[in-house]
Write an enzyme that holds these catalytic residues in place. Structure first.
Site, PDB file in Angstrom:
ATOM      1  N   ASP A  99     -23.185  -4.910 -37.315  1.00  0.00           N
ATOM      2  CA  ASP A  99     -21.785  -4.943 -37.739  1.00  0.00           C
ATOM      3  C   ASP A  99     -21.666  -5.355 -39.206  1.00  0.00           C
ATOM      4  O   ASP A  99     -22.518  -6.065 -39.730  1.00  0.00           O
ATOM      5  CB  ASP A  99     -20.997  -5.916 -36.844  1.00  0.00           C
ATOM      6  CG  ASP A  99     -19.493  -5.697 -36.948  1.00  0.00           C
ATOM      7  OD1 ASP A  99     -19.070  -4.597 -37.383  1.00  0.00           O
ATOM      8  OD2 ASP A  99     -18.741  -6.616 -36.591  1.00  0.00           O
ATOM      9  N   GLY A 100     -20.587  -4.890 -39.847  1.00  0.00           N
ATOM     10  CA  GLY A 100     -20.297  -5.310 -41.217  1.00  0.00           C
ATOM     11  C   GLY A 100     -20.510  -4.229 -42.274  1.00  0.00           C
ATOM     12  O   GLY A 100     -20.416  -4.508 -43.470  1.00  0.00           O
ATOM     13  N   LEU A 145     -43.450   0.647 -29.973  1.00  0.00           N
ATOM     14  CA  LEU A 145     -42.089   0.119 -29.836  1.00  0.00           C
ATOM     15  C   LEU A 145     -41.183   1.111 -29.092  1.00  0.00           C
ATOM     16  O   LEU A 145     -41.249   2.310 -29.340  1.00  0.00           O
ATOM     17  CB  LEU A 145     -41.522  -0.130 -31.245  1.00  0.00           C
ATOM     18  CG  LEU A 145     -40.062  -0.589 -31.333  1.00  0.00           C
ATOM     19  CD1 LEU A 145     -39.915  -2.035 -30.891  1.00  0.00           C
ATOM     20  CD2 LEU A 145     -39.536  -0.431 -32.763  1.00  0.00           C
ATOM     21  N   HIS A 167     -22.103   2.654 -43.910  1.00  0.00           N
ATOM     22  CA  HIS A 167     -22.857   3.224 -42.781  1.00  0.00           C
ATOM     23  C   HIS A 167     -24.155   3.862 -43.278  1.00  0.00           C
ATOM     24  O   HIS A 167     -25.200   3.727 -42.662  1.00  0.00           O
ATOM     25  CB  HIS A 167     -22.025   4.278 -42.038  1.00  0.00           C
ATOM     26  CG  HIS A 167     -20.756   3.724 -41.446  1.00  0.00           C
ATOM     27  ND1 HIS A 167     -20.721   2.528 -40.785  1.00  0.00           N
ATOM     28  CD2 HIS A 167     -19.482   4.203 -41.422  1.00  0.00           C
ATOM     29  CE1 HIS A 167     -19.473   2.300 -40.362  1.00  0.00           C
ATOM     30  NE2 HIS A 167     -18.708   3.296 -40.745  1.00  0.00           N
TER      31      HIS A 167
HETATM   32  C1  IPE Z   1     -19.248  -3.257 -32.478  1.00  0.00           C
HETATM   33  O1  IPE Z   1     -18.695  -3.313 -33.758  1.00  0.00           O
HETATM   34  C2  IPE Z   1     -19.809  -1.914 -32.209  1.00  0.00           C
HETATM   35  C3  IPE Z   1     -20.910  -1.495 -33.082  1.00  0.00           C
HETATM   36  C4  IPE Z   1     -21.538  -2.189 -33.981  1.00  0.00           C
HETATM   37  C5  IPE Z   1     -21.364  -0.163 -32.842  1.00  0.00           C
HETATM   38  P1  IPE Z   1     -17.124  -3.180 -33.993  1.00  0.00           P
HETATM   39  O2  IPE Z   1     -16.903  -3.421 -35.435  1.00  0.00           O
HETATM   40  O3  IPE Z   1     -16.619  -1.901 -33.445  1.00  0.00           O
HETATM   41  O4  IPE Z   1     -16.557  -4.379 -33.105  1.00  0.00           O
HETATM   42  P2  IPE Z   1     -15.144  -5.108 -33.123  1.00  0.00           P
HETATM   43  O5  IPE Z   1     -14.102  -4.048 -33.046  1.00  0.00           O
HETATM   44  O6  IPE Z   1     -15.057  -5.873 -34.396  1.00  0.00           O
HETATM   45  O7  IPE Z   1     -15.187  -6.020 -31.921  1.00  0.00           O
HETATM   46  C1  IPE Z   2     -20.550  -1.436 -37.823  1.00  0.00           C
HETATM   47  O1  IPE Z   2     -19.901  -1.681 -39.009  1.00  0.00           O
HETATM   48  C2  IPE Z   2     -20.830   0.025 -37.595  1.00  0.00           C
HETATM   49  C3  IPE Z   2     -20.041   0.643 -36.530  1.00  0.00           C
HETATM   50  C4  IPE Z   2     -19.219   0.042 -35.720  1.00  0.00           C
HETATM   51  C5  IPE Z   2     -20.201   2.074 -36.355  1.00  0.00           C
HETATM   52  P1  IPE Z   2     -18.324  -1.610 -39.117  1.00  0.00           P
HETATM   53  O2  IPE Z   2     -17.948  -0.228 -39.495  1.00  0.00           O
HETATM   54  O3  IPE Z   2     -17.689  -2.142 -37.897  1.00  0.00           O
HETATM   55  O4  IPE Z   2     -18.047  -2.580 -40.354  1.00  0.00           O
HETATM   56  P2  IPE Z   2     -16.896  -3.664 -40.490  1.00  0.00           P
HETATM   57  O5  IPE Z   2     -16.968  -4.541 -39.288  1.00  0.00           O
HETATM   58  O6  IPE Z   2     -15.608  -2.898 -40.543  1.00  0.00           O
HETATM   59  O7  IPE Z   2     -17.209  -4.360 -41.763  1.00  0.00           O
HETATM   60 MG    MG Z   3     -17.091  -4.001 -37.306  1.00  0.00          MG
END
Ligand code: IPE
Ligand code: IPE
Ligand code: MG
Length: 254
Positions: free
Chosen positions: A26-27, A137, A43
Site C-alpha cells: 500500500d501507498g 519460492l 504503481h
Molecule cells: C489494499 O489497499 C489493497 C491492496 C493493496 C491491493 P487499499 O489502498 O485498497 O486499502 P484501503 O482502501 O486503504 O483499506
Molecule cells: C496500493 O497503493 C496499490 C493498490 C491498491 C492497487 P494505493 O494505490 O492504495 O496507494 P495509496 O494508498 O492511495 O497511497
Molecule cells: Mg491504498
C-alpha cells in the site's frame, strides 16, 4: 488430510526466517503524489519493489511470498486507474514470467479471476502452467481477491463436493477449498503505507499470523525495510493460545 498444520488445531513450527510472508503493498498513490506525479506512476514504481522483494525472499530462504495486488473493492477506483492496473498486470506477466521461471519461482494467482478479460486470464493460466513444477519460492499474487469471497467460495465448493454431509463441516474439511490450500498459513504479515487494517486480505489464513505495519510507502520499501520487519518478527513470542510457560516446557508440534 490437510497438507499443512492449521494454527487453530496444532502448534505449527516457526523458524527464524518466516516460511510464508504476506504483504499488503500500500501507498503507491501517496508516493506519487508527494513527487507531483500521477498516482499510476506509483504503481509503476511499485513493480520494482516487487522484483526486489522476490529476490530478497529467494535469497533469505522464504518459501512463500504472497502479495495483495488488487482487492475486490479496488474496482471502485476511477476507471482509468483500474484499466492502468490491469494493463500493468498483463505487462508484468509478459515481462517477468521468464525470469521468474529461470529463478525456479512457482507463480500462483488467487482471486475471482472470472472478472478479468480473456487475454489476462490466458496470461495467468500460461504463467501458472509454465512455472508449476518449480520448487523454489512460491510467489502468489492476489488479484480481485477478497478474504470474505475466499471463505464463501470455499464453503460453496465444499457443499457441492460433499452434499451428503448436510453442512456438518469442520475447519479441516473447508481448508482444501480455500485459495491458499497449497501453502502454510502466513507467519508474517506486512502492510506498508501506514494504515493499520487488513482490508479484506487473507481473513482465514491470518488467524495467528504476526502483524507488522510500517509507514514506509510501497515504492520506497526495500530489502533493508524487509529485514527490519523480519527482525521484529523474530522478537515475537508466538503462543497460539498457550501461556509463555507452556512454550518453554513443550516442543512445538506437541
Ligand atoms: C489494499 O489497499 C489493497 C491492496 C493493496 C491491493 P487499499 O489502498 O485498497 O486499502 P484501503 O482502501 O486503504 O483499506
Ligand atoms: C496500493 O497503493 C496499490 C493498490 C491498491 C492497487 P494505493 O494505490 O492504495 O496507494 P495509496 O494508498 O492511495 O497511497
Ligand atoms: Mg491504498
Amino acid at each position: 488430510m490437510a497438507l499443512f498444520k492449521s494454527s487453530t488445531r496444532t502448534i505449527p513450527t516457526s523458524a527464524d526466517v518466516p516460511r510464508h510472508i504476506a504483504i499488503i503493498m500500500d501507498g503507491n498513490g501517496r508516493w506519487a503524489k508527494k513527487r507531483m506525479l500521477p498516482r499510476v506512476a506509483g504503481h509503476q514504481r511499485g513493480v520494482e519493489t516487487v522484483r526486489e522483494m522476490v529476490k530478497a525472499c529467494r535469497q533469505m530462504g522464504v518459501e512463500y511470498l504472497t502479495l495483495f495486488a488488487f482487492s475486490s473493492e479496488n474496482w471502485r477506483r476511477p476507471d482509468d486507474e483500474v484499466s492502468f492496473l490491469m494493463q500493468l498486470f498483463v505487462k508484468m506477466l509478459e515481462r517477468e514470467v521468464s525470469s521468474l521461471h529461470k529463478n525456479n519461482v512457482r507463480l500462483k494467482i488467487i482471486g475471482e479471476l472470472e472478472r478479468f478479460d480473456e487475454q489476462l486470464r490466458k496470461h495467468i493460466a500460461d504463467a501458472e502452467q509454465l512455472t508449476a513444477a518449480n520448487d523454489g519460492l512460491t510467489l502468489t499474487i492476489a488479484a480481485n481477491y477478497g478474504g470474505r469471497w475466499d471463505i464463501m467460495h470455499a464453503m460453496q465448493s465444499l457443499w457441492k463436493a460433499r452434499p451428503e454431509m448436510g453442512g456438518n463441516f469442520t475447519e479441516e474439511d473447508l481448508e482444501p477449498f480455500l485459495s491458499m490450500h497449497y501453502a502454510p498459513e502466513p507467519d508474517l504479515f506486512i502492510r506498508t503505507g501506514g494504515e493499520q487494517r487488513i482490508s479484506n486480505f487473507l481473513l482465514w489464513q491470518l488467524a495467528y499470523t504476526e502483524l507488522y505495519f510500517t509507514e514506509t510507502l510501497w515504492p520506497a520499501f526495500d530489502r533493508a525495510a524487509l529485514e527490519l520487519a523480519i527482525q521484529s518478527y523474530q522478537k515475537r513470542e508466538r503462543r497460539f493460545g498457550r501461556t509463555s510457560e507452556q512454550l518453554v516446557e513443550s516442543k512445538p508440534d506437541a
